[in-house]
Design a protein around this motif. Sequence first.
Motif, short mmCIF file in Angstrom:
data_model
loop_
_atom_site.label_atom_id
_atom_site.label_comp_id
_atom_site.label_asym_id
_atom_site.label_seq_id
_atom_site.Cartn_x
_atom_site.Cartn_y
_atom_site.Cartn_z
N ASN A 1 37.98 38.08 41.48
CA ASN A 1 36.65 38.68 41.53
C ASN A 1 36.51 39.41 42.87
O ASN A 1 37.46 39.45 43.68
CB ASN A 1 35.54 37.63 41.30
CG ASN A 1 35.51 36.58 42.41
OD1 ASN A 1 36.09 36.77 43.48
ND2 ASN A 1 34.82 35.49 42.15
N ASP A 2 35.35 39.97 43.14
CA ASP A 2 35.19 40.79 44.34
C ASP A 2 35.29 39.97 45.62
O ASP A 2 35.49 40.53 46.71
CB ASP A 2 33.86 41.55 44.29
CG ASP A 2 33.96 42.69 43.28
OD1 ASP A 2 35.11 43.08 42.94
OD2 ASP A 2 32.90 43.17 42.82
N ARG A 3 35.12 38.63 45.49
CA ARG A 3 35.27 37.78 46.68
C ARG A 3 36.68 37.22 46.81
O ARG A 3 36.93 36.26 47.53
CB ARG A 3 34.23 36.65 46.62
CG ARG A 3 32.81 37.24 46.79
CD ARG A 3 31.73 36.25 46.41
NE ARG A 3 31.82 35.02 47.17
CZ ARG A 3 31.42 33.83 46.73
NH1 ARG A 3 30.94 33.71 45.51
NH2 ARG A 3 31.52 32.76 47.49
N GLN B 1 38.43 35.58 44.69
CA GLN B 1 38.68 34.28 44.06
C GLN B 1 39.46 34.53 42.78
O GLN B 1 39.14 35.46 42.02
CB GLN B 1 37.35 33.57 43.75
CG GLN B 1 36.65 33.08 45.01
CD GLN B 1 35.18 32.80 44.77
OE1 GLN B 1 34.54 33.40 43.90
NE2 GLN B 1 34.63 31.91 45.57
N GLN C 1 44.36 38.58 38.60
CA GLN C 1 43.06 39.23 38.73
C GLN C 1 42.11 38.35 39.55
O GLN C 1 42.12 37.12 39.39
CB GLN C 1 42.46 39.48 37.35
CG GLN C 1 43.29 40.52 36.59
CD GLN C 1 42.82 40.72 35.16
OE1 GLN C 1 42.36 39.78 34.52
NE2 GLN C 1 42.94 41.95 34.66
N MET D 1 36.60 44.12 39.92
CA MET D 1 37.79 43.27 39.71
C MET D 1 38.94 43.72 40.62
O MET D 1 39.30 44.89 40.60
CB MET D 1 38.19 43.36 38.23
CG MET D 1 39.29 42.44 37.80
SD MET D 1 38.84 40.70 37.70
CE MET D 1 38.13 40.58 36.07
N GLN E 1 40.81 34.69 39.15
CA GLN E 1 40.14 34.67 37.85
C GLN E 1 41.12 34.44 36.70
O GLN E 1 40.86 33.64 35.82
CB GLN E 1 39.42 36.02 37.60
CG GLN E 1 38.37 36.36 38.63
CD GLN E 1 37.20 35.38 38.62
OE1 GLN E 1 36.54 35.23 37.61
NE2 GLN E 1 36.97 34.69 39.73
#
Length: 231
Positions: A197-199, A201, A195, A1, A203
């Motif tokens: 995601n790992d890409r 994007q 927050q 995250m 959240q």
Amino acid sequence: MKKLVLIRHGESILNKTNSFGGWLDVDLSTKGVQEAQHAALLLQQNHHNFDVVHTSILKRSIKSANVMLETMNSLWVTQQSSWRLNERHYGILQGMNKKEASIKYGEEQIKQWRRSFSQKPPQSLDGNSESLEDVTIRVRPYWEDSIAKDINQNKQVLVVGHSNSLRALLCIIKKLSEQQLLELNIPTATPLVIQFNDRLQYQDEFYLGNQEQIKQKIKQVANQGSLKSNK
Ligand SMILES: O=C(O)[C@H](O)COP(=O)(O)O
């Protein structure tokens, strides 16, 4: 995250008189300094530390960052300032009281100038005025080349921006619709944790602090151009 913290500068002397600031380089009010200190303590209590702070080149943003880092005993943290994070240029409205502007131009027109995506106030004498769309266009390269890059390098990033440079950033990050932007109001000196995601994007997001007080603060910002405003 992955995470990013956004915060609008503390109350400026033009916020205090309910006036449009835009590119006018005005200082923080005494309350604005206290707001920045309070925000820093909140961040500390919630274990948010930073590797880099991005600000505009306007002193209300830079001074808020300085006050926050000093309060967090972190003055060593790298600060990067860019005109791309400046408040929007508010054209002929700069320096004008928001309620008086509504009396002169109409409450609905002022709401459109303040909150729509593409409308902008008439130009000031220096030939300038920006819509939120214009701000989004100038903020996007800074998001991609500096802020997003830092987050992707796992740096802890704080952005100390303005009402409309932060609305533009949120528009980019969350892909907001014009209708959503119309109702998006950013309170002063209230940390917003985003927050990803790992890409990278989007959240989730949440404001730090007393949620009821924050709701009131957001409502006050929305109502600044109201004919019922007491300032
Ligand atoms: O500079 C300004 O005019 C204010 O900081 C932002 O104003 P707004 O919330 O009315 O867009």
